[in-house]
Motif scaffolding. Structure first.
Motif, short mmCIF file in Angstrom:
data_model
loop_
_atom_site.label_atom_id
_atom_site.label_comp_id
_atom_site.label_asym_id
_atom_site.label_seq_id
_atom_site.Cartn_x
_atom_site.Cartn_y
_atom_site.Cartn_z
N GLY A 70 45.38 17.89 38.90
CA GLY A 70 46.87 17.62 38.79
C GLY A 70 47.51 17.68 40.36
N GLN A 71 46.56 18.26 41.18
CA GLN A 71 47.21 18.64 42.61
C GLN A 71 46.92 17.33 43.31
N LEU A 72 45.79 16.23 43.00
CA LEU A 72 45.73 14.99 43.81
C LEU A 72 47.05 14.22 43.86
N ARG A 73 47.63 13.79 44.85
CA ARG A 73 48.72 13.27 45.08
C ARG A 73 48.66 12.05 46.17
N LEU A 74 47.77 11.86 46.76
CA LEU A 74 47.43 10.60 47.67
C LEU A 74 45.98 10.29 47.83
N ILE A 75 45.91 9.13 47.83
CA ILE A 75 44.40 8.50 48.17
C ILE A 75 44.77 7.83 49.53
N ALA A 76 44.39 8.33 50.30
CA ALA A 76 44.23 7.67 51.82
C ALA A 76 43.43 6.92 52.22
N ASN A 77 43.14 5.68 51.78
CA ASN A 77 42.11 4.95 52.01
C ASN A 77 41.55 4.57 53.50
N TYR A 78 40.53 4.60 53.77
CA TYR A 78 40.16 4.40 55.11
C TYR A 78 39.45 3.14 55.05
N GLY A 79 40.47 2.13 55.39
CA GLY A 79 40.17 0.69 54.97
C GLY A 79 41.46 -0.28 54.70
N ALA A 80 41.52 -1.38 55.00
CA ALA A 80 42.52 -2.33 55.10
C ALA A 80 42.81 -2.64 53.66
N GLY A 81 41.71 -3.19 52.85
CA GLY A 81 41.42 -3.50 51.60
C GLY A 81 41.74 -2.35 50.76
N VAL A 82 42.28 -2.40 49.55
CA VAL A 82 42.21 -1.51 48.45
C VAL A 82 41.54 -1.88 47.08
N ASP A 83 40.92 -2.99 47.05
CA ASP A 83 40.47 -3.53 45.85
C ASP A 83 39.29 -2.45 45.32
N ASN A 84 38.81 -1.40 45.85
CA ASN A 84 38.10 -0.69 45.42
C ASN A 84 38.87 0.62 44.80
N ILE A 85 40.07 0.65 44.64
CA ILE A 85 40.89 1.38 43.95
C ILE A 85 41.86 0.91 42.91
N ASP A 86 41.97 1.37 41.63
CA ASP A 86 42.71 0.97 40.60
C ASP A 86 44.14 1.50 41.07
#
Length: 328
Positions: A70-86
């Motif tokens: 419940g504490q996860l509030r940000l996914i800061a992707n190290y990359g320009a694309g985000v097709d690896n993330i829903d």
């Protein structure tokens, strides 16, 4: 009392200066070896972290997001694309997603031109001869490649990287053509001396070099499919530094083996690290290990964007590079 620092988990090794700065600012858990996390490790990280810093090698799908703490509030992707993330599921669960756009434009455009030159001028073939010690001296007809000047370059996807490639290609005397979801503004077209094609089929059938710069979306999957690859002239070269799945790799291999396509340069592959072995065997094919953006400067700038996104989030503001489903 001082505010408790954010808990940040990083899934891969990053440049030392980036890791040092992360450690100074946050309660960070770094990756000790440069290997991708297993799915179980990712799930465990998402249970404990306030912020996850994944890379393109980490698939953050709906099932994993369902296991997040419940504490996860940000996914800061190290990359320009985000097709690896829903991104849509993350948003539904109240988890923000950010990325690192813009910093790799020049690096990727440089590598695109390197691949075009490598294929057209047969540089790897010459290198192989020298490494084997088989060179018997200069000959007027040996290792004949082609001249870039005057060739028609068809760019699929005219975003930041596509435009950067266009500027470089113009300096080599190439003619710039492009197909894009939206036509560029007239002043941008004029600056690039670029010709827009509404029909992708008509454009690819007339180009000497095709360079792909599309994001990975359902509409770009196998954009260069078997039918469209058949439209290419037999002396056409195709280069891809964007996403592997934009090209039907088996159809491309068949076309190259049949002499229907003159050559290709690839930095990305449809099935990740699993590459069609028949593709490896062809002398007119240049394959690179996804190194289009691999400059120290670019990797550090990516890290700086990650840091800024996390710090802005920590301060209670929207991360400057936040990604929402409507952007995709």
């Amino acid at each position: 009392m001082p505010r408790e620092r954010l808990s940040v988990v990083v899934t891969r090794r990053l440049p030392e200066s980036v890791e040092t700065r992360l450690s100074e600012l946050f309660d960070v858990r770094l990756r000790s070896d440069d290997t991708p996390m297993s799915r179980a490790e990712l799930a465990a990280a998402m249970k404990e972290a306030d912020v996850l810093v994944p890379t393109v090698t980490d698939t953050i799908d709906a099932a994993l997001l369902g296991q997040a703490g419940g504490q996860l509030r940000l996914i800061a992707n190290y990359g320009a694309g985000v097709d690896n993330i829903d991104v849509a599921t993350a948003r539904q669960r109240g988890i923000l997603v950010s990325n690192t756009p813009g910093v790799l434009t020049d690096d990727t455009a440089d590598m695109t031109m390197a691949l075009i030159m490598a294929v057209v001028r047969r540089i790897p073939e010459g290198l192989a001869i020298m490494q084997k010690g088989d060179w018997e001296g200069w000959s007027p007809t040996a290792m004949l490649g082609g001249r870039l000047a005057g060739r028609r370059l068809g760019i699929l996807g005219m975003g930041r990287i596509g435009q950067a490639v266009a500027r470089r290609a113009r300096a080599f005397g190439m003619q710039i053509h492009y197909n894009n979801r939206r036509r560029l503004r007239p002043e941008v077209e004029e600056d690039l001396e670029a010709t827009w094609w509404e029909s992708l089929d008509q454009m690819v059938a007339r180009m000497d070099v095709i360079s792909i710069h599309c994001p990975s979306t359902p509409s770009t999957f196998h954009l260069m499919n078997a039918r469209r690859l058949k439209l290419l002239k037999p002396d056409t070269v195709i280069v891809n530094t964007s996403r592997g799945e934009v090209i039907d790799e088996n159809a491309l291999t068949r076309g190259l083996r049949a002499g229907e396509i003159a050559g290709c340069g690839l930095d990305v592959y449809e099935h990740g690290t699993t590459i069609n072995p028949r593709l490896r065997e062809l002398p007119n094919v240049v394959l690179l290990p996804h190194m289009g953006s691999a400059t120290l400067e670019g990797r550090i700038e990516m890290g700086e964007k990650v840091l800024l996104n996390i710090k802005t989030f920590e301060d209670g503001h929207r991360p400057p590079d936040q990604v929402v489903p409507s952007m995709l």
